[in-house]
Design an enzyme around this catalytic site. Structure first.
Site, mmCIF file in Angstrom:
data_model
loop_
_atom_site.group_PDB
_atom_site.id
_atom_site.type_symbol
_atom_site.label_atom_id
_atom_site.label_comp_id
_atom_site.label_asym_id
_atom_site.label_seq_id
_atom_site.Cartn_x
_atom_site.Cartn_y
_atom_site.Cartn_z
ATOM 1 N N ASP A 1 72.702 32.241 35.247
ATOM 2 C CA ASP A 1 73.703 31.513 34.190
ATOM 3 C C ASP A 1 73.722 32.078 32.749
ATOM 4 O O ASP A 1 72.350 31.883 32.147
ATOM 5 C CB ASP A 1 73.563 30.027 34.270
ATOM 6 N N LYS B 1 80.192 32.498 30.159
ATOM 7 C CA LYS B 1 81.204 31.433 29.314
ATOM 8 C C LYS B 1 81.728 31.962 28.222
ATOM 9 O O LYS B 1 81.452 32.800 27.480
ATOM 10 C CB LYS B 1 80.157 30.092 29.028
ATOM 11 N N ASN C 1 59.634 26.342 39.314
ATOM 12 C CA ASN C 1 60.940 25.607 39.433
ATOM 13 C C ASN C 1 61.707 25.978 40.856
ATOM 14 O O ASN C 1 62.480 25.187 41.079
ATOM 15 C CB ASN C 1 61.686 26.221 38.268
ATOM 16 N N TYR D 1 74.854 33.516 24.121
ATOM 17 C CA TYR D 1 73.523 33.540 24.238
ATOM 18 C C TYR D 1 73.040 34.958 23.821
ATOM 19 O O TYR D 1 71.898 35.003 23.512
ATOM 20 C CB TYR D 1 72.986 33.413 25.842
ATOM 21 N N HIS E 1 82.996 27.175 27.591
ATOM 22 C CA HIS E 1 81.673 26.735 27.264
ATOM 23 C C HIS E 1 81.669 25.055 26.585
ATOM 24 O O HIS E 1 81.028 24.386 26.929
ATOM 25 C CB HIS E 1 81.094 27.358 26.185
#
Length: 276
Positions: free
Chosen positions: A47, A77, A242, A52, A110
């Site tokens: 993602d 996004k 994770n 970013y 977004h």
């Protein structure tokens, strides 16, 4: 490699991995190494977002990966300054050029930026992008039930995904109920709540009972709650940690104890009705 990640079916039947790698705050220069490590650890969903500033680095990681493009699920996004039908077309073309791809698997608005009043127009742009094949699925991020009702009511097209802040301290029950009514998949950004609640005694006790970390317990809670989670980290140890959440199960009592951690003041990010 960790156990394979299960998928959820989007409204069009396409599968989306239930656990992905969030690339927020991963610097462009480090993105090839960090995202490459995530792919090697077993992540297949990545993602990112135009804002970013790391799409080119992620593109390099994808090209260098020993994984077929068809086996990856890439999300990016549309940023707030590109709300509009034509602007959305140009924005995705720019993102695709940076990523080095001919399509993304999921393209999201977004933020709704209701003060601009152009998110419906932007949504119509995404509908056209889906028709063109440049975005296999389309959705939104940070939309409230009212925002969802408006875009669905004015276009008849339901977003596949709504990516929102969601974690044990901010569980968004009303929004998740709206998603269920529409058939929208709920995707959690900041699924660990920026780490602010991981020392909670409830999470610590559950983690101890399973021989896990509090972060792993929270991510397992997301999975068993039927959510998609995209934890972010640039630490190699935590990248592996994770994704190692598919070989244990929380009991119904443990799920209830985590549900009780919800707080009215639990939001850590911006308010979608005011941001942008």
């Amino acid at each position: 490699m960790a156990d394979p990640v299960p998928s959820l079916s989007l409204i069009d039947g396409r599968p989306m991995p239930q656990l992905g790698f969030g690339a927020y705050q991963v610097e462009e220069a480090r993105a090839p190494a960090v995202v490459g490590a995530a792919i090697r650890a077993g992540y297949r969903s990545i993602d990112t977002a135009a804002i970013y500033g790391n799409e080119a680095g992620i593109g390099r990681a994808i090209r260098d990966a020993d994984v077929a493009r068809a086996d990856l699920f890439i999300t990016t996004k549309l940023w707030n300054d590109r709300h509009g039908y034509d602007a959305a077309q140009v924005a995705l073309d720019e993102s695709l050029a940076r990523l080095g791809l001919d399509h993304v698997d999921l393209y999201l608005i977004h933020w709704p930026c209701p003060g601009q009043g152009r998110f419906v127009e932007a949504w119509k742009g995404l509908i056209a992008l889906r028709a063109s094949g440049k975005a296999r699925a389309i959705g939104v991020s940070n939309f409230t039930p009212a925002h969802l009702d408006r875009i669905i009511g004015e276009t008849g097209v339901v977003p596949a995904v709504n990516q929102v802040e969601l974690h044990p301290r901010f569980q968004q029950a009303a929004l998740r109920a709206a998603h269920i009514r529409h058939g929208i998949v709920t995707e959690s950004w900041s699924p660990l709540g920026r780490g602010q609640g991981l020392a909670d005694p409830v999470l610590v006790a559950i983690a101890k009972a399973h021989g896990r970390t509090s972060a792993q317990v929270v991510l397992r809670w997301h999975i068993q709650s039927g959510l998609v989670a995209i934890p972010k980290t640039a630490t190699l140890e935590r990248i592996s940690e994770n994704i190692a959440v598919f070989d244990f199960t929380l009991s119904a009592d443990e799920m209830d104890r985590i549900a009780a951690l919800d707080r009215v003041d639990g939001r850590t990010g911006p308010d979608p009705d005011r941001f942008g």
